[in-house]
Write an enzyme that holds these catalytic residues in place. Structure first.
Site, short mmCIF file in Angstrom:
data_model
loop_
_atom_site.label_atom_id
_atom_site.label_comp_id
_atom_site.label_asym_id
_atom_site.label_seq_id
_atom_site.Cartn_x
_atom_site.Cartn_y
_atom_site.Cartn_z
N ASN A 12 14.08 6.97 -4.45
CA ASN A 12 14.95 5.83 -4.78
C ASN A 12 14.42 5.20 -6.07
O ASN A 12 13.38 4.54 -6.05
CB ASN A 12 14.90 4.83 -3.61
CG ASN A 12 15.57 3.51 -3.94
OD1 ASN A 12 16.32 3.41 -4.92
ND2 ASN A 12 15.30 2.50 -3.13
N LYS A 14 15.68 2.83 -7.68
CA LYS A 14 16.05 1.40 -7.77
C LYS A 14 16.68 1.12 -9.15
O LYS A 14 17.31 2.02 -9.71
CB LYS A 14 14.83 0.52 -7.52
CG LYS A 14 14.08 0.93 -6.26
CD LYS A 14 13.10 -0.09 -5.81
CE LYS A 14 12.27 0.47 -4.67
NZ LYS A 14 11.54 -0.54 -3.92
N HIS A 98 19.36 -0.91 2.28
CA HIS A 98 17.97 -1.06 1.81
C HIS A 98 17.58 -2.53 1.93
O HIS A 98 18.41 -3.43 1.72
CB HIS A 98 17.86 -0.58 0.36
CG HIS A 98 16.45 -0.48 -0.11
ND1 HIS A 98 15.71 -1.58 -0.48
CD2 HIS A 98 15.62 0.58 -0.25
CE1 HIS A 98 14.49 -1.20 -0.82
NE2 HIS A 98 14.41 0.12 -0.68
N GLU A 100 16.11 -4.45 0.03
CA GLU A 100 16.38 -5.26 -1.17
C GLU A 100 17.84 -5.68 -1.22
O GLU A 100 18.16 -6.77 -1.69
CB GLU A 100 15.95 -4.47 -2.43
CG GLU A 100 14.43 -4.41 -2.54
CD GLU A 100 13.88 -3.20 -3.27
OE1 GLU A 100 14.64 -2.50 -3.96
OE2 GLU A 100 12.67 -2.95 -3.12
N GLU A 168 11.74 1.58 7.02
CA GLU A 168 11.00 1.01 5.91
C GLU A 168 10.55 -0.40 6.26
O GLU A 168 11.34 -1.36 6.12
CB GLU A 168 11.88 0.95 4.66
CG GLU A 168 12.39 2.30 4.20
CD GLU A 168 12.66 2.32 2.70
OE1 GLU A 168 12.04 3.13 2.02
OE2 GLU A 168 13.46 1.50 2.22
N GLY A 174 6.73 -1.23 -1.89
CA GLY A 174 6.23 -1.64 -3.21
C GLY A 174 4.94 -2.44 -3.18
O GLY A 174 4.56 -3.03 -4.19
N SER A 213 5.54 2.55 0.28
CA SER A 213 4.27 2.89 -0.36
C SER A 213 3.78 4.31 -0.04
O SER A 213 2.58 4.54 0.10
CB SER A 213 3.20 1.86 -0.01
OG SER A 213 3.58 0.58 -0.52
C1 PEP Z 1 11.81 1.95 -1.25
O1 PEP Z 1 12.19 1.09 -2.02
O2 PEP Z 1 12.65 2.55 -0.55
C2 PEP Z 1 10.38 2.24 -1.18
C3 PEP Z 1 9.95 2.89 -0.14
O3 PEP Z 1 9.59 1.79 -2.21
P1 PEP Z 1 8.03 2.14 -2.48
O4 PEP Z 1 7.85 3.61 -2.20
O5 PEP Z 1 7.81 1.79 -3.90
O6 PEP Z 1 7.24 1.32 -1.52
#
Ligand code: PEP
Length: 251
Positions: A12, A14, A98, A100, A168, A174, A213
């Site tokens: 992703n 973003k 997601h 976000e 998630e 992040g 992460s």
């Molecule tokens: C995500 O935004 O779906 C995500 C898992 O981000 P990150 O891997 O940067 O934690």
């Protein structure tokens, strides 16, 4: 059964990526050209780049996906994008719900379910994201939150072929933080059980990704957890060398 599920590693991007970033999927496709993969690989760039990302990966099996879609087919929704537009650009899947989007755009479970339905209607796979906040985890509410997100965000008609669930934890996205193996094991087992409740027999073979992460250094350990059928990767999907380090968990 879980062991017959083909994993998926999806990146992703973003709100990152312009023409200059097209070298990364080109590099990735080159790196994977002669590799026999035990997983599917997908890149979800901004919608503006889907067609061009597909073009630079031509000849590879890497798929492209969108990051969000509107629930409506078309109409007066300035700035939004429909599932059909993503499909037209070359996407085979779209991420919905997601955290976000849930936070920044106040998306509810019902809105996420409507988006997943819109994706299914045009033949896209819906990658439906769920996950608890840090407060919810600290309050011992993780499993309860997952249950209610699953019941609210997974519409009727979901099958193992048209739906992927991504767990998630919001606090792991992040941040460099990840749940322990025991916490991921518990969450994914719970999701598997709840999926059977809402999807019937299809729930047993639906892919459940872990996201938050994931990096080359922890991917092998995280991907080995029971009921983890791949990863949704944010930051580490932007550079081909990092992303391949995660995909390697399945080579
Ligand atoms: C995500 O935004 O779906 C995500 C898992 O981000 P990150 O891997 O940067 O934690």
């Amino acid at each position: 059964m879980a062991h017959t599920i083909k994993p998926l590693v999806a990146g992703n991007w973003k709100m990152n990526g312009t023409t200059a970033n097209l070298k990364e999927p080109r590099l990735l496709a080159g790196m994977l050209r002669d590799v026999k993969l035990k997983c599917d690989v997908m890149v979800c760039p901004p919608a503006t780049l889907i067609r061009r990302v597909k073009a630079v990966m031509r000849g590879s099996k890497i798929k492209a996906g969108g990051q969000d879609c509107h629930a409506a087919v078309s109409g007066a929704h300035t700035g939004d994008i429909s599932a059909d537009m993503l499909k037209d650009a070359g996407a085979t899947a779209v991420i919905v719900g997601h955290s976000e989007r849930r936070t920044n755009h106040k998306e509810t479970d019902a809105m996420v379910a409507a988006k997943a339905l819109a994706a299914h209607k045009v033949g896209l796979t819906a990658i439906i994201c769920i996950g608890e906040t840090l407060d919810e985890r600290k309050g011992g509410k993780t499993l309860e939150v997952l249950t209610s997100q699953i019941k609210g965000s997974i519409p009727a008609g979901c099958t193992a072929a048209n739906t992927v669930v991504a767990y998630e934890p919001v606090w792991a996205i992040g941040t460099g933080l990840t749940p322990t193996v025991a916490e991921i094991t518990e969450a994914h087992a719970h999701i598997r059980k709840e999926l059977s409740g809402v999807m019937g027999a299809e729930g047993a073979s639906t892919r459940i990704l872990y996201g938050g992460s994931v990096k080359p250094t922890n991917a092998a350990e995280l991907m080995a957890v029971a009921n983890v059928n791949g990863a949704l990767v944010g930051g580490a999907s932007l550079k081909a060398v990092d992303f391949i380090g995660i995909i390697k968990a399945y080579i």
